[in-house]
Motif scaffolding. Sequence first.
Motif, short mmCIF file in Angstrom:
data_model
loop_
_atom_site.label_atom_id
_atom_site.label_comp_id
_atom_site.label_asym_id
_atom_site.label_seq_id
_atom_site.Cartn_x
_atom_site.Cartn_y
_atom_site.Cartn_z
N UNK A 70 5.91 -9.82 -4.96
CA UNK A 70 5.28 -9.68 -6.28
C UNK A 70 6.23 -8.98 -7.26
N UNK A 71 6.75 -7.84 -6.84
CA UNK A 71 7.59 -7.02 -7.73
C UNK A 71 8.90 -7.74 -8.09
N UNK A 72 9.50 -8.42 -7.10
CA UNK A 72 10.75 -9.14 -7.38
C UNK A 72 10.51 -10.19 -8.47
N UNK A 125 6.46 3.76 -2.71
CA UNK A 125 7.67 3.12 -3.23
C UNK A 125 7.29 1.94 -4.14
N UNK A 126 6.30 1.17 -3.71
CA UNK A 126 5.85 0.03 -4.52
C UNK A 126 5.23 0.52 -5.83
N UNK A 127 4.45 1.61 -5.76
CA UNK A 127 3.85 2.16 -6.98
C UNK A 127 4.94 2.64 -7.95
N UNK A 128 6.02 3.20 -7.39
CA UNK A 128 7.13 3.66 -8.24
C UNK A 128 7.77 2.46 -8.94
N UNK A 129 7.93 1.34 -8.24
CA UNK A 129 8.50 0.14 -8.87
C UNK A 129 7.54 -0.40 -9.94
#
Lengths: 198, 198
Positions: A70-72, A125-129
Amino acid sequence: MTAPAAPRKRGRPGHDQDAVLTAAVRLFNERGYDATSMFDIAESLGITKSSVYHHISGKEQLLQMAMDRALDGLFEAAGEVRALDLPAIDRLERLIRRSVLVLAERFEFVTVLLRVRGNTVVEQHALARRREFDTLVTDLVKQAQAEGGVRPDVDPATAARLLLGMVNSLTEWYRPRTGGADAIADAVATIAFEGLRR
Amino acid sequence: MTAPAAPRKRGRPGHDQDAVLTAAVRLFNERGYDATSMFDIAESLGITKSSVYHHISGKEQLLQMAMDRALDGLFEAAGEVRALDLPAIDRLERLIRRSVLVLAERFEFVTVLLRVRGNTVVEQHALARRREFDTLVTDLVKQAQAEGGVRPDVDPATAARLLLGMVNSLTEWYRPRTGGADAIADAVATIAFEGLRR
């Protein structure tokens, strides 16, 4: 362009890992991450748990892969938009449209991402991204405001949150099988940038 | 206007039920509904589980009360707005603003409501009331479109979902202690009705 198929079939770790990820993400969204076991994932694929562990170290790796997918997508969209030689307001509008399309294409992955609350290091880590992406949108609003493209009477951080709130709401009501993502991206852009009032 | 306090103190079922509800809703949002027990709720109030059952039939009643607190606020806002002698576009804008304020005032209750997935009859009933509210907003967009107040090139149901998506996103980022709900209601209305573009 049709390569011989046989040599690819042997092993195909990429393919198998993808199948495991797809099955896992479906279960995470249906039952919740905590309620899904590696056994459930194996069972839904009709394979043994040890076959799953052949491709994946564990449930947390699947969560991380899902959130990264998702983030990528979102950061790739941001990268593409950054490269455009356009006023900030137009780059912002394109990024919001592209975010809608990323969400529609990677629907199950984004749904996993948006439900995460930061209970583990991987989730944090995902929340930080995610916050990094929010900041990127906020900075684009600021830049557009400085260029005179965005009205001066809105707070950039609030505007960014509301824009992304509109986009993210798709996880609640969009149906990937029905499609129509382009029309929804148009609707988001029209409402957010031109306003509903005639 | 100051009534004698003593007679009110005896029993005060309303007050005690409210305290139990507030404690329960906090735990539901922190840990999730399923992970919260009636014992946890009693413990967080420093009372016994049987004291809790004196006021409440069980966890599901608390969930229903929480969701009703949120939904009643939204429907009250809709009722007030319906009574106004204004064009539909202005009633729509007021309803969206009021929805932001309801969400800010009843933050923990709305957060409970928006996390519900329809796993039980009580949850399904709440989801049906949410859909009823969505339909009410969709109808207001349609009416505003018919009156020429809303641009004709947006689908009313999509517009309603995006408007409410923006409002509901507050559960993800609004901090009730920080406040500023009026300014956020203004920002939502400005973006949604006038658009970000200058």
